[in-house]
Design a protein around this motif. Sequence first.
Motif, PDB file in Angstrom:
ATOM      1  N   SER A  77      50.860  45.007  44.354  1.00  0.00           N
ATOM      2  CA  SER A  77      50.901  44.006  43.292  1.00  0.00           C
ATOM      3  C   SER A  77      52.338  43.674  42.900  1.00  0.00           C
ATOM      4  CB  SER A  77      50.102  44.465  42.077  1.00  0.00           C
ATOM      5  OG  SER A  77      50.642  45.640  41.538  1.00  0.00           O
ATOM      6  N   CYS A  96      50.415  41.930  35.206  1.00  0.00           N
ATOM      7  CA  CYS A  96      49.174  42.594  34.787  1.00  0.00           C
ATOM      8  C   CYS A  96      47.953  41.910  35.385  1.00  0.00           C
ATOM      9  CB  CYS A  96      49.075  42.624  33.268  1.00  0.00           C
ATOM     10  SG  CYS A  96      50.230  43.761  32.501  1.00  0.00           S
ATOM     11  N   CYS A  97      47.967  40.594  35.423  1.00  0.00           N
ATOM     12  CA  CYS A  97      46.839  39.865  36.010  1.00  0.00           C
ATOM     13  C   CYS A  97      46.730  40.122  37.511  1.00  0.00           C
ATOM     14  CB  CYS A  97      46.981  38.373  35.746  1.00  0.00           C
ATOM     15  SG  CYS A  97      46.734  37.921  34.029  1.00  0.00           S
ATOM     16  N   TYR A 132      45.421  43.679  38.021  1.00  0.00           N
ATOM     17  CA  TYR A 132      43.990  43.764  37.736  1.00  0.00           C
ATOM     18  C   TYR A 132      43.165  43.165  38.870  1.00  0.00           C
ATOM     19  CZ  TYR A 132      39.442  42.744  35.804  1.00  0.00           C
ATOM     20  OH  TYR A 132      38.090  42.655  35.620  1.00  0.00           O
ATOM     21  N   LEU A 133      43.579  41.995  39.350  1.00  0.00           N
ATOM     22  CA  LEU A 133      42.821  41.344  40.417  1.00  0.00           C
ATOM     23  C   LEU A 133      42.824  42.171  41.698  1.00  0.00           C
ATOM     24  CD1 LEU A 133      43.846  37.626  39.901  1.00  0.00           C
ATOM     25  CD2 LEU A 133      41.617  38.670  39.467  1.00  0.00           C
ATOM     26  N   PHE A 172      43.319  45.479  41.892  1.00  0.00           N
ATOM     27  CA  PHE A 172      42.621  46.743  41.672  1.00  0.00           C
ATOM     28  C   PHE A 172      41.118  46.536  41.593  1.00  0.00           C
ATOM     29  CE2 PHE A 172      41.217  50.392  39.116  1.00  0.00           C
ATOM     30  CZ  PHE A 172      41.746  51.409  39.884  1.00  0.00           C
ATOM     31  N   ARG A 173      40.714  45.455  40.974  1.00  0.00           N
ATOM     32  CA  ARG A 173      39.290  45.205  40.769  1.00  0.00           C
ATOM     33  C   ARG A 173      38.609  44.647  42.015  1.00  0.00           C
ATOM     34  NH1 ARG A 173      34.761  46.361  38.144  1.00  0.00           N
ATOM     35  NH2 ARG A 173      33.586  44.547  37.548  1.00  0.00           N
TER      36      ARG A 173
END
Length: 67
Positions: free
Chosen positions: A24, A56-57, A60-61, A63-64
């Motif tokens: 990331s 952060c976005c 998150y994307l 990781f998710r």
Amino acid sequence: MSSLPVMVLFGLSFPPVFFVLLVSLTLFFVVNCLLQPTGIYDFVWHPALFNSALFCCLFYLLFRYGL
């Protein structure tokens, strides 16, 4: 408990989230280099806050849904 195994490199153990952070961070630098010439930072009130939110976005994307 994570479904991903702990990676061991040169005797050091790294949790799976460490590699997601590295990917990331790399993706953040690429997106940041693409956004700077467009002039989007002229419309952003606080560039450091925008960069933090962008990272952060992306994290998150990835990781998710990604890695």
